[in-house]
Design a protein around this motif. Sequence first.
Motif, PDB file in Angstrom:
ATOM      1  N   ASP A  29      25.239 -59.162 -70.052  1.00  0.00           N
ATOM      2  CA  ASP A  29      26.651 -59.121 -69.642  1.00  0.00           C
ATOM      3  C   ASP A  29      26.816 -58.308 -68.356  1.00  0.00           C
ATOM      4  O   ASP A  29      27.560 -58.705 -67.447  1.00  0.00           O
ATOM      5  N   TRP A  30      26.116 -57.180 -68.278  1.00  0.00           N
ATOM      6  CA  TRP A  30      26.198 -56.358 -67.062  1.00  0.00           C
ATOM      7  C   TRP A  30      25.658 -57.116 -65.849  1.00  0.00           C
ATOM      8  O   TRP A  30      26.233 -57.077 -64.758  1.00  0.00           O
ATOM      9  N   ILE A  31      24.543 -57.829 -66.058  1.00  0.00           N
ATOM     10  CA  ILE A  31      23.935 -58.566 -64.949  1.00  0.00           C
ATOM     11  C   ILE A  31      24.847 -59.706 -64.497  1.00  0.00           C
ATOM     12  O   ILE A  31      25.008 -59.952 -63.293  1.00  0.00           O
ATOM     13  N   VAL A  32      25.477 -60.395 -65.447  1.00  0.00           N
ATOM     14  CA  VAL A  32      26.369 -61.500 -65.090  1.00  0.00           C
ATOM     15  C   VAL A  32      27.539 -60.999 -64.255  1.00  0.00           C
ATOM     16  O   VAL A  32      27.918 -61.604 -63.237  1.00  0.00           O
ATOM     17  N   GLU A  33      28.128 -59.874 -64.647  1.00  0.00           N
ATOM     18  CA  GLU A  33      29.242 -59.320 -63.879  1.00  0.00           C
ATOM     19  C   GLU A  33      28.792 -58.905 -62.480  1.00  0.00           C
ATOM     20  O   GLU A  33      29.508 -59.103 -61.492  1.00  0.00           O
ATOM     21  N   ALA A  34      27.580 -58.312 -62.383  1.00  0.00           N
ATOM     22  CA  ALA A  34      27.077 -57.899 -61.069  1.00  0.00           C
ATOM     23  C   ALA A  34      26.800 -59.105 -60.176  1.00  0.00           C
ATOM     24  O   ALA A  34      27.075 -59.086 -58.968  1.00  0.00           O
ATOM     25  N   ILE A  35      26.280 -60.186 -60.745  1.00  0.00           N
ATOM     26  CA  ILE A  35      25.980 -61.369 -59.942  1.00  0.00           C
ATOM     27  C   ILE A  35      27.257 -62.042 -59.463  1.00  0.00           C
ATOM     28  O   ILE A  35      27.336 -62.535 -58.329  1.00  0.00           O
ATOM     29  N   LYS A  36      28.281 -62.072 -60.312  1.00  0.00           N
ATOM     30  CA  LYS A  36      29.541 -62.705 -59.908  1.00  0.00           C
ATOM     31  C   LYS A  36      30.177 -62.002 -58.711  1.00  0.00           C
ATOM     32  O   LYS A  36      30.907 -62.626 -57.940  1.00  0.00           O
ATOM     33  N   ALA A  37      29.893 -60.702 -58.556  1.00  0.00           N
ATOM     34  CA  ALA A  37      30.436 -59.957 -57.422  1.00  0.00           C
ATOM     35  C   ALA A  37      29.509 -59.964 -56.218  1.00  0.00           C
ATOM     36  O   ALA A  37      29.795 -59.296 -55.219  1.00  0.00           O
ATOM     37  N   SER A  38      28.402 -60.712 -56.276  1.00  0.00           N
ATOM     38  CA  SER A  38      27.419 -60.743 -55.191  1.00  0.00           C
ATOM     39  C   SER A  38      27.486 -62.077 -54.461  1.00  0.00           C
ATOM     40  O   SER A  38      28.178 -63.001 -54.895  1.00  0.00           O
ATOM     41  N   PRO A  39      26.752 -62.216 -53.347  1.00  0.00           N
ATOM     42  CA  PRO A  39      26.727 -63.523 -52.647  1.00  0.00           C
ATOM     43  C   PRO A  39      26.060 -64.633 -53.440  1.00  0.00           C
ATOM     44  O   PRO A  39      26.089 -65.788 -53.018  1.00  0.00           O
TER      45      PRO A  39
END
Length: 738
Positions: A325-335
């Motif tokens: 879940d943490w990784i998904v949120e971080a990826i959504k805020a990345s390019p």
Amino acid sequence: MRGGDGSGGEMARPMTSVRAAGYSSRGRAGMTVGQAFDPFHQGRESSAGGAYHKLEETPEEQIRYLERKVNLLIEDSTTLAAAGNLRAALEKAKEAGKKERQLSRQREQLELGDQMNLDLTYCVLFNLANQYQRNQLYQEALNTYGVIVKNKLFNQSGRLRVNMGNIYFEQKKYSQAVKMYRMALDQISNVNKDIRLKIMRNIGNAFIRMGQFQDAITSFEAIMEGSPDYHAGFNLILCYFALGDRDRMKRSLQRLMAIRPPAIEQNEDFGATLSDEPIEDHEVFDEDELRAIARQRQQAGERCIVLAAKLVAPSIENTFSVGYDWIVEAIKASPHAAIASEIEIAKAIQYLRAKDFTKAVETLKMFEKTDQKMIGTAATNLSFLYFLDGDYKQAEKYAELAITTDRYNAKAQTNRGNCYFVKKNFVKAKDHYQQAINVDAVCTEAMYNLGLVNKELGLHLEALQAFEKLYAILRDSAEVIFQIADIYDKQGNLQQAMEWFNILISVVPTDPGVLARLGDMFVRDGDKSQAFQYYSESYRYFPSNMDVLAWLGAYYVECEVYEQAVQFFERAVTIQPAQVRWQLMIASCYRRSGNYQQSFETYKRINEKFPDNVECLRFLVRICTDLGMKEVHQYAEKLARTERAKELAQAEATSGAPPRDSTPVKSSREGRPSATSREDSADGDRGLVRSKKVMIREPEAVEKIDPNPQVRRPQTSSKSRGMDADDFHEDVNSLLPE
């Protein structure tokens, strides 16, 4: 006009301001190598033939001619190396080296040492070292590189220490590789920033191979600060993962996600109209080599991010679900927000590995409404999950959805074929498996299932072709080898079947079902000694297979080794204490071996446990009569009562009237194998009837065992000793397998 010399010879060429100087559109094509410029024909001979006198080549021209030959050899060497002909390329490189040394000697002889061509010498040595390295002649390559780097006349030769470091890296001499990389790094200025970063990446990779993660972190951190790189960032995360540093793993993963992918510009004519459509629709118009390279780099970077996410998700938080879940949120805020769905798929697969099917289904079902691009992948996995759970209706639904989304999805076609397989619609199942293979020629699941469905349809030749193709891909697959051997056995080709079963034993040497099957085949082939060997091995690995126990006991009875036979029948009694057949065999072995007292005691115990067994009472009467025991009348009366009760029960059963006694009368048929023995046999083959990747059980992969076999006792030497016809007939003839 006559010539000016008055000799009456040939007419002289007209003198003009252009042609007399030797300049013309035809050039000097007619002149030979070494011919001097002679516009006034002064070098022409006075002979009648009018031939030209060939002037001797000058030393400079001879040197240039040899240089051209060396250059041609170097070009041939590199061309052959690019074509993959490494041995011929090395030979050309060696020949170029010989010519270059010959050229140097000739310069010295002609006292032209000041005209030495250092670039040509460098090119010859560098190409030779490269060809040595390509042919894995590492020591020769190192020696040649050493000659170059030690020569002070060659500018920038110190960079070749990187090549020497690469050779040491291939030889797994990582400390020497690091030494060479650092020496090369010292000789490269800060202006060449990209080259320095690449060398530092090599240093970090060498430190990882040596297990020195802290030193590797130093190199990768310098790269990420100077010029962030996907591979360096991924290796940095690996180092922190090896050290168990949770916080730095998170920070490094965020830095990896922050790297911007290479821009893939679209053509102005098509970019506006096709920007919302998938790449496949417009790449026909916009694709070129540079854009293809940029797309490959973008895909490689996304793969690094996905692999890193799968690696650290279970470690950065208390549970892997929170980590994802943490990784998904971080990826959504990345390019790289587009790959968030792929991380969600990875999360669902992790639930599958944890055998939490409910959570996996919930995660995959979210794609039905959220992400249309990944719906095909999610539907394929959902179909597989429902198939495992036995909900074939839902499995069929999602398989159809996956095919509708992408009809070229080989996995979805395979899942749809599986649904038809369990419904026994083998023709449609075969069609879907064939479509999956047409889409993906190496879809091993579809190839295996195609063989199974052909086997079910009785198309043994086609099934054999499918499994043999699969065997070329999966050489060590026990399931594939078993199917090939089983098909040969069904075709009656016993020798080929035994050959393939021997191959199977080399892959799974401890599988008791395979060993028992091979023993049965040797029995059919008439080689009982080999059959005994394989049955014994099967018994050693799985001593509870009743068929193997019965065969081994019968084999020892046939060989008149009754003491060994008793051991197997006693184990059978331990496994099936309610079966009277095994205890009767033990008593018969004692009687056949001459131990009548032990046989009498055994029959007596059998009668106490099974008082209505006619065979036991008959042998008790026989033994008591032979030994002159007073209990003969007691057992004879009991035998008569039991036989009368049996006759009455049979008469009542024939007339349709209910029996007076609700207790069934025990008969000799109780001694035949029950369904349990068939289950035991199936357990013996349990490792061979399942596909690794597709949950389809092959119904005929296990040898079927008749629960009521009509078999004959193995031929022994009992009759040769003059025994009565019924001496060992009633309790063995219908009990022991062939």
